[in-house]
Design a protein around this motif. Sequence first.
Motif, short mmCIF file in Angstrom:
data_model
loop_
_atom_site.label_atom_id
_atom_site.label_comp_id
_atom_site.label_asym_id
_atom_site.label_seq_id
_atom_site.Cartn_x
_atom_site.Cartn_y
_atom_site.Cartn_z
N ILE A 311 -117.93 38.83 -12.36
CA ILE A 311 -117.01 37.72 -12.14
C ILE A 311 -115.67 38.05 -12.80
CG2 ILE A 311 -116.58 35.28 -12.57
CD1 ILE A 311 -119.60 34.85 -12.66
N LEU A 312 -114.60 37.97 -12.01
CA LEU A 312 -113.24 38.23 -12.50
C LEU A 312 -112.45 36.92 -12.46
CD1 LEU A 312 -112.44 41.56 -10.59
CD2 LEU A 312 -113.49 41.29 -12.86
N VAL A 313 -111.62 36.70 -13.49
CA VAL A 313 -110.87 35.45 -13.60
C VAL A 313 -109.42 35.74 -14.00
CG1 VAL A 313 -110.78 33.18 -14.71
CG2 VAL A 313 -112.98 34.30 -14.41
N ARG A 314 -108.51 34.96 -13.45
CA ARG A 314 -107.12 35.02 -13.89
C ARG A 314 -106.52 33.62 -13.74
NH1 ARG A 314 -104.03 38.37 -8.99
NH2 ARG A 314 -104.19 36.72 -7.39
N GLY A 315 -105.40 33.39 -14.43
CA GLY A 315 -104.75 32.08 -14.35
C GLY A 315 -104.22 31.65 -15.71
N PRO A 316 -103.52 30.51 -15.77
CA PRO A 316 -102.88 30.08 -17.01
C PRO A 316 -103.84 29.74 -18.15
CG PRO A 316 -102.73 28.38 -15.30
CD PRO A 316 -103.21 29.62 -14.64
N ALA A 317 -105.12 29.53 -17.86
CA ALA A 317 -106.08 29.22 -18.92
C ALA A 317 -106.68 30.47 -19.54
CB ALA A 317 -107.19 28.32 -18.39
N VAL A 318 -106.45 31.63 -18.94
CA VAL A 318 -107.06 32.87 -19.45
C VAL A 318 -106.32 33.34 -20.70
CG1 VAL A 318 -107.60 35.28 -18.92
CG2 VAL A 318 -107.86 33.52 -17.16
N PHE A 319 -107.07 33.76 -21.69
CA PHE A 319 -106.55 34.07 -23.02
C PHE A 319 -105.48 35.16 -23.01
CE2 PHE A 319 -109.14 37.64 -22.43
CZ PHE A 319 -109.22 38.47 -23.54
N LYS A 320 -104.80 35.24 -24.14
CA LYS A 320 -103.68 36.17 -24.29
C LYS A 320 -104.16 37.57 -24.66
CE LYS A 320 -99.25 36.27 -26.81
NZ LYS A 320 -98.43 35.53 -27.82
N PHE A 333 -109.28 43.79 -19.06
CA PHE A 333 -108.46 43.39 -17.92
C PHE A 333 -108.36 44.53 -16.91
CE2 PHE A 333 -107.17 40.35 -21.09
CZ PHE A 333 -106.94 39.20 -20.37
N ILE A 334 -108.34 44.16 -15.64
CA ILE A 334 -108.16 45.12 -14.56
C ILE A 334 -107.25 44.48 -13.51
CG2 ILE A 334 -110.33 44.36 -13.46
CD1 ILE A 334 -110.55 47.22 -12.30
N ASP A 335 -106.08 45.08 -13.32
CA ASP A 335 -105.09 44.58 -12.36
C ASP A 335 -104.77 43.10 -12.58
OD1 ASP A 335 -105.04 47.10 -11.16
OD2 ASP A 335 -106.70 46.58 -9.81
N GLY A 336 -104.70 42.68 -13.85
CA GLY A 336 -104.35 41.30 -14.16
C GLY A 336 -105.52 40.33 -14.17
N TRP A 337 -106.71 40.82 -13.82
CA TRP A 337 -107.91 39.97 -13.81
C TRP A 337 -108.73 40.23 -15.07
CZ3 TRP A 337 -109.22 36.51 -9.85
CH2 TRP A 337 -108.43 36.58 -8.70
N PHE A 338 -109.24 39.16 -15.68
CA PHE A 338 -110.10 39.29 -16.85
C PHE A 338 -111.52 39.61 -16.41
CE2 PHE A 338 -113.08 36.90 -19.74
CZ PHE A 338 -113.12 37.87 -20.72
N ARG A 339 -112.07 40.66 -17.00
CA ARG A 339 -113.44 41.06 -16.70
C ARG A 339 -114.38 40.28 -17.61
NH1 ARG A 339 -114.00 47.38 -16.95
NH2 ARG A 339 -116.00 46.72 -16.08
N THR A 340 -115.10 39.34 -17.06
CA THR A 340 -115.89 38.42 -17.87
C THR A 340 -117.15 39.04 -18.46
OG1 THR A 340 -117.22 37.63 -15.98
CG2 THR A 340 -115.10 36.50 -16.43
N GLY A 341 -117.66 40.10 -17.81
CA GLY A 341 -118.93 40.64 -18.26
C GLY A 341 -120.12 39.86 -17.73
#
Length: 405
Positions: A311-320, A333-341
């Motif tokens: 599952i990959l996530v991005r957006g204003p709620a994703v951590f810094k 991170f990969i291409d701006g998407w957070f790798r949730t694991g």
Amino acid sequence: VGILSKNCAEWFIADLAIMMAGMISVPIYFTANRDTIQYIIEESNSKAVFVGKLDGLVEAQEGIAQHIPRIIFPYPSVSGQYSWQALLENEPLEEVHTADAEDTMTLAYTSGSTGKPNGVVITYQNIGAAALATATRLKATADDHVMSYLPLAHITERAVIENLSFYIGCSVFFVENLTTFIDDVKVAQPNVFGSVPRLWTKFQSEILNKMPDKKLQFLLKIPIINQLVAKKIRISLGLNNSRMFLSGTAPISPGILQWYKGIGISISEAWGMTETSGMSCVNYPYQTDALGSIGKSVSCVEMKIGDSQEILVRGPAVFKQYYRNEQATNESFIDGWFRTGDMGSETIDGNFKFICRTKEQFNTAKGKYVAPVPIESLVEHNLDIEQVGVFGQGRKHTIVSLVMN
């Protein structure tokens, strides 16, 4: 500035005070041992710690170094240099700090179940976007009653309860202790009630201790009688006025969700992470045909399924970023998407399903990959089983370990 306490109004107030002073909060789980407490305080370079309600005082007393100032909430607690009541007599701040969206609001440390806790840098934008999205999806209003009893050191409790209450002004009730929990719920009469699978299972067991499931299911099949029985059960739990029920932090058995639906409690399963500032996906408005899924993403994030079903996530709620850990940040991170694991899948109508943590999946000696969570969910349908664990890395056969009720 650290906060080490069970949930209470002072926790909320201290958090606000830290923000108003332009400082950064560092919540610590009230169940943490002395080594974890010491590690988080030292690693975050906290200059002071608010200390309040605790089940045991020894770990906090030993974990907080003597040179670190302690501000003690008005409850029996550890010894400290400053009392809450005494500080209230001081002059208030003349100027309240105004934060920028990208400023760090909090360092949220993970529970450390897989090693030392990681400090997750959460900005005002992250937490604000999460609170707004949660309020919008849940259709929360200032007239709502909510309960705060899951650890406030967990980002979901802060985003879904604390910061939601700041945003919409709803009433918050705190649990006195575990023995008074049901009575506290009856007093609060929450409109929105969230819990974790373990507690939903416990509530179920308490109901069935009073009425065998066979008899209950028989009564639920009788018209009119079924509504009276279901209402009586909801009243006994203090949940008859609730319009929404949530379950999160871990997968819950579809069998348990179906059982609760039979008594008029439609539980919406939710998913999120510390790194996504709380709830990112929820089956609400409740869809019966989406039971067993975590529903659709909320407005503050985008979600998709990447390689290896991650599952990959991005957006204003994703951590810094991770605090002082550039390598971990870059790897996440990969291409701006957070790798949730987390492994998952997406249905044709846009609902997401959680499978398991990628690290939980194991390979047997026969070369077969096994995801334990779906198996555990099936086994948990048996009401005689309290806990279940599936393992078998490198073994010929998969092993299931059970704890019976």
